[in-house]
Design an enzyme around this catalytic site. Structure first.
Site, PDB file in Angstrom:
ATOM      1  N   LYS A 174     -24.927  -2.852   3.126  1.00  0.00           N
ATOM      2  CA  LYS A 174     -24.355  -1.538   2.793  1.00  0.00           C
ATOM      3  C   LYS A 174     -22.859  -1.596   3.059  1.00  0.00           C
ATOM      4  O   LYS A 174     -22.412  -1.497   4.201  1.00  0.00           O
ATOM      5  CB  LYS A 174     -24.970  -0.418   3.631  1.00  0.00           C
ATOM      6  N   GLU A 249     -19.685  -4.884  16.079  1.00  0.00           N
ATOM      7  CA  GLU A 249     -18.275  -5.179  16.308  1.00  0.00           C
ATOM      8  C   GLU A 249     -17.525  -3.885  16.050  1.00  0.00           C
ATOM      9  O   GLU A 249     -17.365  -3.460  14.907  1.00  0.00           O
ATOM     10  CB  GLU A 249     -17.819  -6.312  15.373  1.00  0.00           C
ATOM     11  N   CYS A 283      -9.626  -3.854  13.848  1.00  0.00           N
ATOM     12  CA  CYS A 283     -10.130  -3.575  15.197  1.00  0.00           C
ATOM     13  C   CYS A 283      -9.383  -4.415  16.227  1.00  0.00           C
ATOM     14  O   CYS A 283      -9.290  -4.050  17.397  1.00  0.00           O
ATOM     15  CB  CYS A 283     -11.627  -3.851  15.261  1.00  0.00           C
ATOM     16  N   GLU A 380      -8.454   4.901  19.786  1.00  0.00           N
ATOM     17  CA  GLU A 380      -8.164   3.935  18.736  1.00  0.00           C
ATOM     18  C   GLU A 380      -7.562   4.671  17.543  1.00  0.00           C
ATOM     19  O   GLU A 380      -8.217   5.511  16.927  1.00  0.00           O
ATOM     20  CB  GLU A 380      -9.416   3.181  18.304  1.00  0.00           C
TER      21      GLU A 380
END
Length: 483
Positions: A174, A249, A283, A380
């Site tokens: 996906k 992750e 990331c 973040e």
């Protein structure tokens, strides 16, 4: 003269944009199940928005839980009944290698699709992303006939050995609903490479529907996810219902520490790559910069100058260093956090504004006078925003760098070998880069996560074994000359 968005009729940028549209037009906009493109049962569509112009350029089928069921059944039958698990390991490796060859042959096409979908510079996609994917495919192909168990010494007269058994390892993918084109193009090449039906399937759709149905399904035995920590936690909670394995992750708030003895020019150059590659939408992007007080002023003067010179604009043009944020909600989030930094008292050293009046472009942004508890220092951002802070002692900077719920990567710039190793062992991060090697990822090197940055490992032998289970087989030994 070509405009920033490449709307002029001639020039490298406009030519590449037209080539990208042509490549995208040729990609089927349906789901891919059992080696065939099929319509979604929902009858709904997902818009593909060009981050350069904010305009919808295509629509792709929106999958639903019923489509997920069909794809999972195809993948399950391909493993249980199909030829894939009974194909010799070396031959499976050859198919993966062939797929890598095909992607490499179409590298420019994939780079065009990635730039169209994500807004990242074409040259970055061509020189980094596509070769990186090919390298990973070749690495996995090489492992196909090398995974094996062990023979074990038992405390009784018993012969014992282990097997590394796959979870199934037929796939239902996906892709993110904002960036689906390259995955659908890959599906076409899967057929060309000779993979049997059901080995690789694609269901496009939203996380709340398609993603949730995948995680909850009892026939899914392993989840691999890259995305936000918030969604990662939801996946872990849902996966607990069927006790399925998950490799996640997720996010990071990654510190880069510049020591007093660092080469300032080298570190300033490396900082641009660490913090602003892909407009900070990694990331692994550096988002907290700690500079020793003795060199802070000299370092920041050069960092500001270099950041202001960074070329932001049309990602299809040569020389563009930073393209667009990939989608509207992320653009809005980044701008909101930039405002919060100013509201909480941080000093905006450069950037902080939208670039142009069209597209999701944001100026590369440096903040000074940042406190460790400000939102820009704890959340973040996932955008071109860097918090810059002074430090005085090693113990102090280690404590501050570790004062985060994340633990993905970290970096240290120093010429002192002992200090480098002291810091690397003290930092609570799964990967530590010393000096100028930020973003140096390799398929042969494990890449993991600490704390709320995720679970599991990608890359290396550990990354391969994460998609297998360990089975023990034992049988009695009778009249054996030795045990």
């Amino acid at each position: 003269m070509v405009s920033q968005k490449g709307n002029a009729s001639t020039g490298v940028g406009p030519d590449r944009y037209r080539a990208a549209l042509a490549a995208a037009e040729a990609v089927p906009k349906q789901l891919f199940i059992n080696n065939k493109f099929v319509d979604a049962k929902s009858g709904k569509k997902i818009p593909v928005v060009d981050p350069r112009s904010e305009k919808t350029i295509f629509e792709i089928d929106e999958g639903c839980p019923e489509d997920v069921d069909a794809a999972i059944l195809a993948a399950s039958e391909a493993f249980v009944k199909g030829p894939w698990p009974r194909t010799a390991a070396v031959e499976r490796g050859r198919m993966l290698d062939k797929l890598a060859d095909l992607v490499e042959q179409h590298a420019e096409e994939f780079a065009l699709l990635e730039t169209l979908d994500t807004g990242k510079p074409f040259q970055a996609a061509l020189m980094m992303d596509i070769p990186g994917f090919v390298a990973h495919m070749r690495h996995q192909a090489g492992w196909a006939d090398k995974l094996s168990g062990q023979t074990l010494k038992h405390s009784m007269p018993v012969f014992a050995y282990t097997l590394r058994e796959p979870y199934g390892n037929t796939v239902v993918a996906k892709p993110a609903e904002q960036t689906m084109l390259s995955t659908l193009r890959l599906a076409q090449l899967v057929v060309e490479a000779g993979f049997p039906p059901g080995v690789f399937n694609v269901v496009t759709g939203y996380g709340k529907t398609v993603g949730a149905a995948l995680v909850k399904h009892p026939l899914v035995h392993k989840i691999g996810f890259t995305g936000s920590t918030a969604v990662g936690k939801e996946i872990l909670a849902e996966a607990a219902g069927t006790m399925k394995s998950a490799s996640l992750e997720c996010g990071g708030k990654n510190p880069l520490i510049i020591c007093a003895d660092a080469n300032i020019d080298e570190a300033v150059g490396a900082l641009q790559f660490a913090a602003f590659t892909n407009a900070g939408q990694f990331c692994t992007s550096a988002s907290r910069l700690f500079v020793h007080a003795d060199i802070y002023d000299a370092f920041m003067a050069k960092a500001i100058k270099r950041t202001q010179a960074r070329k932001v604009g049309d990602p299809f043009e040569d020389g563009t260093e930073q393209g667009a944020i990939t989608f509207r909600s992320q653009f809005d989030k980044v701008m909101h956090l930039i405002q919060s930094g100013q509201d909480q008292g941080a000093t905006l050293l450069t950037g902080g504004k939208r670039k142009g009046d069209e597209g999701f472009f944001i100026e590369p942004t440096l903040f000074g006078d940042v406190k460790d508890d400000m939102r820009i220092a704890t959340e973040e951002v996932f955008g071109p925003v860097l918090c810059c802070m002074k430090w005085h002692s090693v113990d102090e900077v280690i404590a501050r760098a570790n004062a985060t719920r994340y633990g993905l990567v970290a970096g240290v710039f120093t010429n002192n070998v002992n200090l480098a190793h002291t810091m690397s062992r003290s930092l609570e991060a799964a990967t530590v880069w010393i000096n100028n090697c930020w973003h140096c990822l390799s398929p042969s090197v494990p890449f993991g996560s600490y704390k709320e940055s995720g679970t599991g490992v990608e890359g290396g032998q550990q990354g391969i074994e994460a998609y297998t289970k360990c089975k023990v087989v034992m049988t009695p030994l009778s009249a054996s000359p030795w045990v």
